[in-house]
Design a protein around this motif. Sequence first.
Motif, PDB file in Angstrom:
ATOM      1  N   PHE A 181      90.034   3.516   3.211  1.00  0.00           N
ATOM      2  CA  PHE A 181      89.457   4.215   4.352  1.00  0.00           C
ATOM      3  C   PHE A 181      89.976   3.601   5.641  1.00  0.00           C
ATOM      4  CE2 PHE A 181      86.430   4.743   0.894  1.00  0.00           C
ATOM      5  CZ  PHE A 181      86.257   6.122   0.905  1.00  0.00           C
ATOM      6  N   SER A 182      90.151   4.451   6.633  1.00  0.00           N
ATOM      7  CA  SER A 182      90.615   3.995   7.943  1.00  0.00           C
ATOM      8  C   SER A 182      89.470   3.325   8.701  1.00  0.00           C
ATOM      9  CB  SER A 182      91.136   5.183   8.761  1.00  0.00           C
ATOM     10  OG  SER A 182      90.041   6.009   9.148  1.00  0.00           O
ATOM     11  N   LEU A 183      89.833   2.674   9.787  1.00  0.00           N
ATOM     12  CA  LEU A 183      88.842   2.035  10.639  1.00  0.00           C
ATOM     13  C   LEU A 183      87.806   3.056  11.112  1.00  0.00           C
ATOM     14  CD1 LEU A 183      87.942  -0.513  12.207  1.00  0.00           C
ATOM     15  CD2 LEU A 183      89.523   0.180  14.013  1.00  0.00           C
ATOM     16  N   ASP A 184      88.252   4.201  11.583  1.00  0.00           N
ATOM     17  CA  ASP A 184      87.328   5.228  12.071  1.00  0.00           C
ATOM     18  C   ASP A 184      86.432   5.764  10.952  1.00  0.00           C
ATOM     19  OD1 ASP A 184      88.201   4.998  14.682  1.00  0.00           O
ATOM     20  OD2 ASP A 184      89.613   6.670  14.532  1.00  0.00           O
ATOM     21  N   GLU A 185      86.972   5.882   9.751  1.00  0.00           N
ATOM     22  CA  GLU A 185      86.172   6.365   8.620  1.00  0.00           C
ATOM     23  C   GLU A 185      85.084   5.357   8.238  1.00  0.00           C
ATOM     24  OE1 GLU A 185      89.666   9.127   6.607  1.00  0.00           O
ATOM     25  OE2 GLU A 185      89.491   7.012   6.040  1.00  0.00           O
ATOM     26  N   VAL A 186      85.411   4.087   8.290  1.00  0.00           N
ATOM     27  CA  VAL A 186      84.414   3.051   7.994  1.00  0.00           C
ATOM     28  C   VAL A 186      83.364   3.009   9.098  1.00  0.00           C
ATOM     29  CG1 VAL A 186      84.013   0.584   7.618  1.00  0.00           C
ATOM     30  CG2 VAL A 186      85.988   1.699   6.563  1.00  0.00           C
ATOM     31  N   LYS A 187      83.800   3.108  10.340  1.00  0.00           N
ATOM     32  CA  LYS A 187      82.844   3.138  11.458  1.00  0.00           C
ATOM     33  C   LYS A 187      81.860   4.294  11.290  1.00  0.00           C
ATOM     34  CE  LYS A 187      85.580   1.035  15.161  1.00  0.00           C
ATOM     35  NZ  LYS A 187      86.276   1.310  16.435  1.00  0.00           N
ATOM     36  N   ALA A 188      82.366   5.469  10.920  1.00  0.00           N
ATOM     37  CA  ALA A 188      81.510   6.643  10.747  1.00  0.00           C
ATOM     38  C   ALA A 188      80.492   6.418   9.642  1.00  0.00           C
ATOM     39  CB  ALA A 188      82.363   7.876  10.441  1.00  0.00           C
ATOM     40  N   ALA A 189      80.917   5.859   8.535  1.00  0.00           N
ATOM     41  CA  ALA A 189      80.000   5.599   7.422  1.00  0.00           C
ATOM     42  C   ALA A 189      78.947   4.570   7.811  1.00  0.00           C
ATOM     43  CB  ALA A 189      80.778   5.132   6.195  1.00  0.00           C
ATOM     44  N   MET A 190      79.367   3.503   8.460  1.00  0.00           N
ATOM     45  CA  MET A 190      78.423   2.449   8.847  1.00  0.00           C
ATOM     46  C   MET A 190      77.424   2.943   9.893  1.00  0.00           C
ATOM     47  SD  MET A 190      78.947  -0.275   7.021  1.00  0.00           S
ATOM     48  CE  MET A 190      78.453  -1.762   7.891  1.00  0.00           C
ATOM     49  N   ALA A 191      77.825   3.924  10.688  1.00  0.00           N
ATOM     50  CA  ALA A 191      76.928   4.495  11.696  1.00  0.00           C
ATOM     51  C   ALA A 191      76.035   5.584  11.100  1.00  0.00           C
ATOM     52  CB  ALA A 191      77.746   5.058  12.854  1.00  0.00           C
ATOM     53  N   GLY A 192      76.269   5.924   9.824  1.00  0.00           N
ATOM     54  CA  GLY A 192      75.465   6.955   9.176  1.00  0.00           C
ATOM     55  C   GLY A 192      75.744   8.352   9.704  1.00  0.00           C
ATOM     56  N   GLU A 193      76.964   8.558  10.195  1.00  0.00           N
ATOM     57  CA  GLU A 193      77.308   9.851  10.760  1.00  0.00           C
ATOM     58  C   GLU A 193      77.347  10.937   9.684  1.00  0.00           C
ATOM     59  OE1 GLU A 193      80.928   9.632  13.028  1.00  0.00           O
ATOM     60  OE2 GLU A 193      80.144   8.038  14.310  1.00  0.00           O
ATOM     61  N   PRO A 194      76.816  12.123  10.004  1.00  0.00           N
ATOM     62  CA  PRO A 194      76.942  13.249   9.072  1.00  0.00           C
ATOM     63  C   PRO A 194      78.423  13.549   8.865  1.00  0.00           C
ATOM     64  CG  PRO A 194      75.459  13.796  10.892  1.00  0.00           C
ATOM     65  CD  PRO A 194      76.122  12.490  11.231  1.00  0.00           C
ATOM     66  N   GLY A 195      78.790  13.850   7.661  1.00  0.00           N
ATOM     67  CA  GLY A 195      80.185  14.152   7.369  1.00  0.00           C
ATOM     68  C   GLY A 195      81.049  12.936   7.112  1.00  0.00           C
ATOM     69  N   ALA A 196      80.481  11.722   7.164  1.00  0.00           N
ATOM     70  CA  ALA A 196      81.260  10.526   6.834  1.00  0.00           C
ATOM     71  C   ALA A 196      81.767  10.652   5.404  1.00  0.00           C
ATOM     72  CB  ALA A 196      80.400   9.272   6.996  1.00  0.00           C
ATOM     73  N   PHE A 220      81.982   8.502   3.073  1.00  0.00           N
ATOM     74  CA  PHE A 220      81.186   7.790   2.073  1.00  0.00           C
ATOM     75  C   PHE A 220      79.893   7.330   2.717  1.00  0.00           C
ATOM     76  CE2 PHE A 220      83.688   4.464   4.079  1.00  0.00           C
ATOM     77  CZ  PHE A 220      82.840   3.367   4.126  1.00  0.00           C
ATOM     78  N   VAL A 221      78.929   7.007   1.891  1.00  0.00           N
ATOM     79  CA  VAL A 221      77.655   6.487   2.367  1.00  0.00           C
ATOM     80  C   VAL A 221      77.757   4.961   2.363  1.00  0.00           C
ATOM     81  CG1 VAL A 221      75.184   6.318   1.910  1.00  0.00           C
ATOM     82  CG2 VAL A 221      76.391   8.473   1.467  1.00  0.00           C
ATOM     83  N   ALA A 222      77.516   4.368   3.507  1.00  0.00           N
ATOM     84  CA  ALA A 222      77.606   2.909   3.613  1.00  0.00           C
ATOM     85  C   ALA A 222      76.535   2.252   2.743  1.00  0.00           C
ATOM     86  CB  ALA A 222      77.433   2.477   5.057  1.00  0.00           C
ATOM     87  N   PRO A 223      76.849   1.083   2.194  1.00  0.00           N
ATOM     88  CA  PRO A 223      75.847   0.351   1.426  1.00  0.00           C
ATOM     89  C   PRO A 223      74.696  -0.101   2.329  1.00  0.00           C
ATOM     90  CG  PRO A 223      77.918  -0.880   1.557  1.00  0.00           C
ATOM     91  CD  PRO A 223      78.128   0.404   2.267  1.00  0.00           C
ATOM     92  N   PRO A 224      73.521  -0.302   1.755  1.00  0.00           N
ATOM     93  CA  PRO A 224      72.377  -0.740   2.561  1.00  0.00           C
ATOM     94  C   PRO A 224      72.589  -2.152   3.113  1.00  0.00           C
ATOM     95  CG  PRO A 224      71.823  -0.761   0.226  1.00  0.00           C
ATOM     96  CD  PRO A 224      73.182  -0.147   0.337  1.00  0.00           C
ATOM     97  N   PRO A 225      71.898  -2.477   4.207  1.00  0.00           N
ATOM     98  CA  PRO A 225      72.095  -3.775   4.874  1.00  0.00           C
ATOM     99  C   PRO A 225      71.864  -5.006   3.999  1.00  0.00           C
ATOM    100  CG  PRO A 225      70.908  -2.296   6.314  1.00  0.00           C
ATOM    101  CD  PRO A 225      71.018  -1.605   4.980  1.00  0.00           C
ATOM    102  N   PHE A 226      71.071  -4.897   2.941  1.00  0.00           N
ATOM    103  CA  PHE A 226      70.840  -6.072   2.086  1.00  0.00           C
ATOM    104  C   PHE A 226      71.976  -6.306   1.093  1.00  0.00           C
ATOM    105  CE2 PHE A 226      68.685  -2.490   0.050  1.00  0.00           C
ATOM    106  CZ  PHE A 226      69.247  -2.527  -1.219  1.00  0.00           C
ATOM    107  N   ALA A 227      72.934  -5.381   0.994  1.00  0.00           N
ATOM    108  CA  ALA A 227      74.037  -5.502   0.033  1.00  0.00           C
ATOM    109  C   ALA A 227      75.202  -6.292   0.621  1.00  0.00           C
ATOM    110  CB  ALA A 227      74.521  -4.113  -0.388  1.00  0.00           C
ATOM    111  N   ILE A 228      75.832  -7.080  -0.196  1.00  0.00           N
ATOM    112  CA  ILE A 228      76.978  -7.866   0.267  1.00  0.00           C
ATOM    113  C   ILE A 228      78.117  -6.947   0.702  1.00  0.00           C
ATOM    114  CG2 ILE A 228      78.064  -8.171  -1.991  1.00  0.00           C
ATOM    115  CD1 ILE A 228      78.619 -11.106  -1.091  1.00  0.00           C
TER     116      ILE A 228
END
Length: 102
Positions: A64-79, A81-89
């Motif tokens: 994934f590109s930098l922008d794609e990871v940023k979108a997932a981590m921000a919880g953006e619709p259409g990202a 992938f779904v970012a892992p929860p904050p308690f996950a490594i």
Amino acid sequence: EQDPLTPMRLAELFEEAGIKVRDVRYVASQPWPFPSSLMIACTSVTDDPTLTLDEEEIEEAAWFSLDEVKAAMAGEPGALFVAPPPFAIAHDLLKHWLDQKG
């Protein structure tokens, strides 16, 4: 100087995803849900991004590109992938990567 865990990390990546990496850097660790085990998060570099998966170990993998990871981590619709929860490594590893990339 190479730490004692680096050869295992290199072997694991090659066995499961078919990629050879270099410049392995430790980021964090957390207990693994198996007795006396530890999950280790690292970053690394590859010169050949071709993935060849051992489907008995990993169902899917992608880059994934930098922008794609940023979108997932921000919880953006259409990202993509779904970012892992904050308690996950994995969340810590993605956050570390984003911090390093600016």
